[in-house]
Design a protein around this motif. Structure first.
Motif, mmCIF file in Angstrom:
data_model
loop_
_atom_site.group_PDB
_atom_site.id
_atom_site.type_symbol
_atom_site.label_atom_id
_atom_site.label_comp_id
_atom_site.label_asym_id
_atom_site.label_seq_id
_atom_site.Cartn_x
_atom_site.Cartn_y
_atom_site.Cartn_z
ATOM 1 N N GLU A 110 0.808 -1.215 0.000
ATOM 2 C CA GLU A 110 0.000 0.000 0.000
ATOM 3 C C GLU A 110 0.847 1.272 0.000
ATOM 4 O OE1 GLU A 110 -4.102 -0.478 2.077
ATOM 5 O OE2 GLU A 110 -2.668 -1.607 3.307
ATOM 6 N N ASP A 111 2.151 1.125 0.237
ATOM 7 C CA ASP A 111 3.052 2.279 0.167
ATOM 8 C C ASP A 111 3.462 2.598 -1.267
ATOM 9 O OD1 ASP A 111 3.000 2.408 2.934
ATOM 10 O OD2 ASP A 111 4.819 1.193 3.182
ATOM 11 N N VAL A 112 3.127 1.729 -2.209
ATOM 12 C CA VAL A 112 3.491 1.933 -3.617
ATOM 13 C C VAL A 112 2.467 2.861 -4.273
ATOM 14 C CG1 VAL A 112 3.961 0.817 -5.828
ATOM 15 C CG2 VAL A 112 4.507 -0.379 -3.685
ATOM 16 N N ASN A 113 2.963 3.921 -4.895
ATOM 17 C CA ASN A 113 2.065 4.872 -5.560
ATOM 18 C C ASN A 113 1.628 4.359 -6.920
ATOM 19 O OD1 ASN A 113 2.166 6.910 -3.536
ATOM 20 N ND2 ASN A 113 4.177 7.538 -4.285
ATOM 21 N N PRO A 114 0.379 4.619 -7.307
ATOM 22 C CA PRO A 114 -0.067 4.257 -8.657
ATOM 23 C C PRO A 114 0.764 4.967 -9.726
ATOM 24 C CG PRO A 114 -1.923 4.874 -7.251
ATOM 25 C CD PRO A 114 -0.675 5.251 -6.512
ATOM 26 N N ILE A 115 0.778 4.388 -10.923
ATOM 27 C CA ILE A 115 1.511 5.004 -12.038
ATOM 28 C C ILE A 115 0.781 6.264 -12.493
ATOM 29 C CG2 ILE A 115 2.241 4.694 -14.445
ATOM 30 C CD1 ILE A 115 2.605 1.718 -13.823
ATOM 31 N N ASN A 116 1.548 7.325 -12.725
ATOM 32 C CA ASN A 116 1.017 8.580 -13.245
ATOM 33 C C ASN A 116 1.287 8.631 -14.746
ATOM 34 O OD1 ASN A 116 0.443 11.212 -14.010
ATOM 35 N ND2 ASN A 116 1.314 12.134 -12.166
ATOM 36 N N TYR A 117 0.248 8.528 -15.542
ATOM 37 C CA TYR A 117 0.423 8.447 -16.995
ATOM 38 C C TYR A 117 0.583 9.802 -17.667
ATOM 39 C CZ TYR A 117 -0.923 3.687 -16.077
ATOM 40 O OH TYR A 117 -0.963 2.413 -15.576
ATOM 41 N N GLU A 118 0.605 10.857 -16.876
ATOM 42 C CA GLU A 118 0.801 12.200 -17.418
ATOM 43 C C GLU A 118 2.268 12.607 -17.413
ATOM 44 O OE1 GLU A 118 -1.712 13.734 -18.873
ATOM 45 O OE2 GLU A 118 -2.864 11.952 -18.327
ATOM 46 N N LYS A 119 3.121 11.745 -16.849
ATOM 47 C CA LYS A 119 4.549 12.043 -16.841
ATOM 48 C C LYS A 119 5.307 10.729 -16.783
ATOM 49 C CE LYS A 119 4.908 12.581 -11.791
ATOM 50 N NZ LYS A 119 5.321 13.478 -10.696
ATOM 51 N N GLY A 120 6.624 10.835 -16.827
ATOM 52 C CA GLY A 120 7.435 9.628 -16.728
ATOM 53 C C GLY A 120 7.485 8.844 -18.026
ATOM 54 N N ARG A 121 8.115 7.677 -17.967
ATOM 55 C CA ARG A 121 8.337 6.918 -19.201
ATOM 56 C C ARG A 121 7.098 6.174 -19.676
ATOM 57 N NH1 ARG A 121 12.649 3.116 -19.799
ATOM 58 N NH2 ARG A 121 12.855 2.797 -17.548
ATOM 59 N N ALA A 122 6.110 5.971 -18.804
ATOM 60 C CA ALA A 122 4.841 5.425 -19.297
ATOM 61 C C ALA A 122 4.236 6.376 -20.318
ATOM 62 C CB ALA A 122 3.874 5.183 -18.146
ATOM 63 N N LYS A 123 4.318 7.668 -20.037
ATOM 64 C CA LYS A 123 3.810 8.677 -20.984
ATOM 65 C C LYS A 123 4.627 8.677 -22.274
ATOM 66 C CE LYS A 123 2.438 13.528 -21.374
ATOM 67 N NZ LYS A 123 3.022 13.743 -22.708
ATOM 68 N N VAL A 124 5.941 8.453 -22.161
ATOM 69 C CA VAL A 124 6.788 8.380 -23.362
ATOM 70 C C VAL A 124 6.300 7.260 -24.278
ATOM 71 C CG1 VAL A 124 9.116 7.857 -24.219
ATOM 72 C CG2 VAL A 124 8.818 9.393 -22.264
ATOM 73 N N VAL A 125 5.997 6.107 -23.698
ATOM 74 C CA VAL A 125 5.516 4.968 -24.484
ATOM 75 C C VAL A 125 4.180 5.302 -25.150
ATOM 76 C CG1 VAL A 125 4.699 2.575 -24.348
ATOM 77 C CG2 VAL A 125 6.739 3.278 -23.077
ATOM 78 N N ILE A 126 3.275 5.873 -24.400
ATOM 79 C CA ILE A 126 1.954 6.233 -24.933
ATOM 80 C C ILE A 126 2.095 7.237 -26.076
ATOM 81 C CG2 ILE A 126 -0.219 7.392 -24.372
ATOM 82 C CD1 ILE A 126 0.223 6.184 -21.470
ATOM 83 N N ASP A 127 2.940 8.237 -25.885
ATOM 84 C CA ASP A 127 3.147 9.244 -26.933
ATOM 85 C C ASP A 127 3.824 8.640 -28.160
ATOM 86 O OD1 ASP A 127 1.967 11.148 -25.349
ATOM 87 O OD2 ASP A 127 3.842 12.079 -24.701
ATOM 88 N N ALA A 128 4.740 7.690 -27.950
ATOM 89 C CA ALA A 128 5.398 7.026 -29.081
ATOM 90 C C ALA A 128 4.386 6.230 -29.896
ATOM 91 C CB ALA A 128 6.515 6.114 -28.578
#
Length: 343
Positions: A110-128
């Protein structure tokens, strides 16, 4: 002649095709080599962090006659990093890898934060993927996910994680449920961006590591939760499992993906016999692609076809030093008269 996208779609739908497709999904099954990067002038680690570079690099793989798809990203650290793990971004030879975990026990999930898809490399993948969608409508775009077990064991020390699957069973399931829900969100973001297929690679979730019981309880359960959610979007799915399958074929056959992919230790003919009418992808040895010669790669490609591979692909991610002529040899074996069969 069928387009690359149509051919792959027909195979997934179990329709007649002129020949097997030749793909390399991305993610764990990275298709980029140092020679290709030098040829097109795009480098790692920069391409891991820039959407245009990422899109242009995977497009170059297709345009240079290596594989019949686009596929991003080129590593298995996106999810772990965006959860908060520290990642070494690698070089032109070595892929990124996790260097610092974020929790010490599954009890701390529960200390792990959800992924923020508005920044970071997850967003890089989505934009690619969005950029790739605008390039060529007849080339299939494969989005990639690190599987639930492999993602979980990238944010907690793996030895601790495997022990706690038994010792802290309830919390382990809660942790994997959380991780899988985040992966579902990432898959849907990739699909919204334009991915035609989602590939899931879970090399840490093997039957050899987990044993048949835990493999079914954890790997199969959470991969299927992920696959079922993706299928709600009418998108094809590939699941790659590493390691020997002899002791877990019955469990593997419960995985609900359209396509199953195995590494080179698995005999395709044996897999076909054990898994009935399942669609199988693979599994040309990446060791041979990197260290062998072109004729041997073609020979292994022909063997995969003879043994029943529905889709030709490397058995794992390409070694960065793999010669381009060897990489291209798989597709050449399909398109220049070597290994073409009536479907």
């Amino acid at each position: 002649m069928l387009s690359a996208k149509t051919r792959l779609k027909k195979v997934i739908n179990r329709e007649k095709v002129d020949r097997p497709p030749c793909i390399c999904p991305g993610g764990m099954m990275n298709m980029v080599t140092t020679e290709l990067m030098e040829q097109v002038g795009i480098q790692f680690p920069e391409a891991h962090m820039d959407a245009k570079m990422m899109a242009d690099l995977t497009a170059a793989v297709y345009e240079n006659g290596c594989f019949e798809n686009y596929g991003v990203p080129f590593c298995m650290t996106i999810e772990a990093e965006d959860f908060g793990a520290k990642v070494n971004m690698g070089t032109n030879i070595y892929e990124p890898h996790v260097k610092e975990y974020i929790i010490d026990s599954v009890k701390e999930w529960e200390d792990v934060n959800p992924i923020n898809y508005e920044k970071g490399r997850a967003k890089v993948v989505i934009d690619a993927i969005k950029l790739l969608k605008s390039k060529d409508k007849e080339v299939p775009i494969i989005g990639n996910l690190t599987g639930p077990i492999s993602t979980a064991s990238s944010i907690i020390e793996p030895v601790v994680f495997y022990k706690e699957l038994r010792k802290k069973n309830k919390e382990a399931h809660e942790f994997l449920d959380f991780v899988t829900n985040q992966l579902i969100d990432f898959a849907k973001k990739q699909i919204e961006a334009g991915a035609d297929i989602i590939a899931i690679s879970d090399p840490s979730g093997t039957g050899e590591i987990l044993g048949p019981k835990l493999f079914e309880e954890f790997a199969v359960k959470y991969i299927n939760k992920l696959v079922d959610s993706i299928k709600e979007e009418n998108i094809g799915t590939i699941v790659h499992i590493c390691g020997q399958m002899k002791n877990v074929y019955s469990q593997v056959n419960k995985i609900g993906s359209d396509i199953l992919s195995f590494d080179s230790i698995v005999n395709i003919n044996e897999a076909k016999e054990s898994l009935g009418d399942r669609l199988i992808m693979g599994n040309v040895s990446t060791y041979t692609i990197e260290f062998g010669d072109k004729s041997k790669v073609k020979e292994l490609t022909r063997k995969c076809i003879k043994d029943g591979s529905d889709i030709i692909a490397p058995a794992c991610g390409l070694g960065m030093k793999s010669p381009l002529e060897n990489v291209k040899a798989m597709l050449e074996a399909l398109t220049k008269g070597d290994g073409v069969t009536d479907a």
